[in-house]
Design a protein around this motif. Structure first.
Motif, short mmCIF file in Angstrom:
data_model
loop_
_atom_site.label_atom_id
_atom_site.label_comp_id
_atom_site.label_asym_id
_atom_site.label_seq_id
_atom_site.Cartn_x
_atom_site.Cartn_y
_atom_site.Cartn_z
N GLU A 110 -0.07 -6.29 10.49
CA GLU A 110 1.41 -6.89 10.70
C GLU A 110 0.30 -9.07 10.57
OE1 GLU A 110 3.86 -6.81 11.69
OE2 GLU A 110 3.65 -3.89 12.05
N GLY A 111 -0.73 -8.66 10.49
CA GLY A 111 -1.31 -10.31 10.33
C GLY A 111 -0.86 -10.66 8.83
N PHE A 112 -1.22 -9.36 7.35
CA PHE A 112 -0.77 -9.53 6.04
C PHE A 112 0.77 -8.64 5.46
CE2 PHE A 112 -5.07 -9.16 7.01
CZ PHE A 112 -6.17 -9.77 6.64
N GLY A 113 1.05 -9.10 6.72
CA GLY A 113 2.75 -9.29 5.85
C GLY A 113 3.08 -6.82 6.80
N GLY A 114 2.31 -5.84 7.19
CA GLY A 114 2.74 -4.79 7.33
C GLY A 114 2.22 -4.19 6.08
N VAL A 115 2.63 -4.26 4.46
CA VAL A 115 1.95 -3.08 3.26
C VAL A 115 2.40 -4.00 2.24
CG1 VAL A 115 3.53 -1.54 1.94
CG2 VAL A 115 3.91 -1.67 4.33
N VAL A 116 1.03 -4.16 1.44
CA VAL A 116 0.60 -4.84 0.20
C VAL A 116 0.66 -3.81 -0.45
CG1 VAL A 116 -1.53 -5.72 -0.80
CG2 VAL A 116 -0.50 -6.63 1.62
N ALA A 117 0.97 -3.94 -1.51
CA ALA A 117 1.73 -2.82 -3.02
C ALA A 117 0.33 -3.80 -3.83
CB ALA A 117 2.61 -3.49 -4.01
N PHE A 118 -0.50 -2.52 -3.81
CA PHE A 118 -2.04 -2.25 -4.92
C PHE A 118 -1.55 -1.79 -6.57
CE2 PHE A 118 -3.64 -2.18 -0.58
CZ PHE A 118 -4.21 -3.57 -0.37
N GLY A 119 -0.77 -0.91 -6.48
CA GLY A 119 -0.24 -0.59 -7.71
C GLY A 119 -1.23 0.61 -8.21
N GLY A 120 -1.33 1.57 -9.25
CA GLY A 120 -1.92 2.46 -9.37
C GLY A 120 -1.19 3.82 -8.96
N THR A 121 -1.67 4.60 -9.35
CA THR A 121 -1.18 6.52 -9.13
C THR A 121 -2.06 6.53 -8.28
OG1 THR A 121 -2.10 7.27 -10.81
CG2 THR A 121 -0.11 6.47 -11.20
N PRO A 122 -2.40 7.88 -7.17
CA PRO A 122 -3.30 8.38 -6.49
C PRO A 122 -4.03 9.27 -7.32
CG PRO A 122 -0.98 9.00 -5.01
CD PRO A 122 -0.65 7.97 -6.76
#
Length: 76
Positions: free
Chosen positions: A37-49
């Motif tokens: 929660e302190g970082f806004g919940g979800v961060v998009a890191f990019g790339g594919t698995p």
């Protein structure tokens, strides 16, 4: 240049995201991961698995090789 005896080595892993992690980590969270929660919940890191997993495996092997060479540690 940086005040240490080691060469600066940069690696690029085309298609991998910014947070490639360690080998064996769950890559299904890519390209976004919950970070709290302190970082806004979800961060998009990019790339594919798949590409993130390949980058993680490659960079980990290189990091271990560097440490063995720099510290004189035995191969495991």
């Amino acid at each position: 240049a940086h005040g240490h005896p080691f060469a600066v080595v940069r690696r690029s892993y085309p298609g991998a995201g910014h947070a490639i992690g360690l080998p064996g980590e769950v890559t299904a969270l890519s390209p976004a991961a919950y970070v709290g929660e302190g970082f806004g919940g979800v961060v998009a890191f990019g790339g594919t698995p798949a590409l993130n997993a390949a980058a993680a495996a490659s960079s980990w092997r290189e990091a271990l090789a560097f440490l063995r060479a720099a510290l004189g540690a035995p191969a495991s």
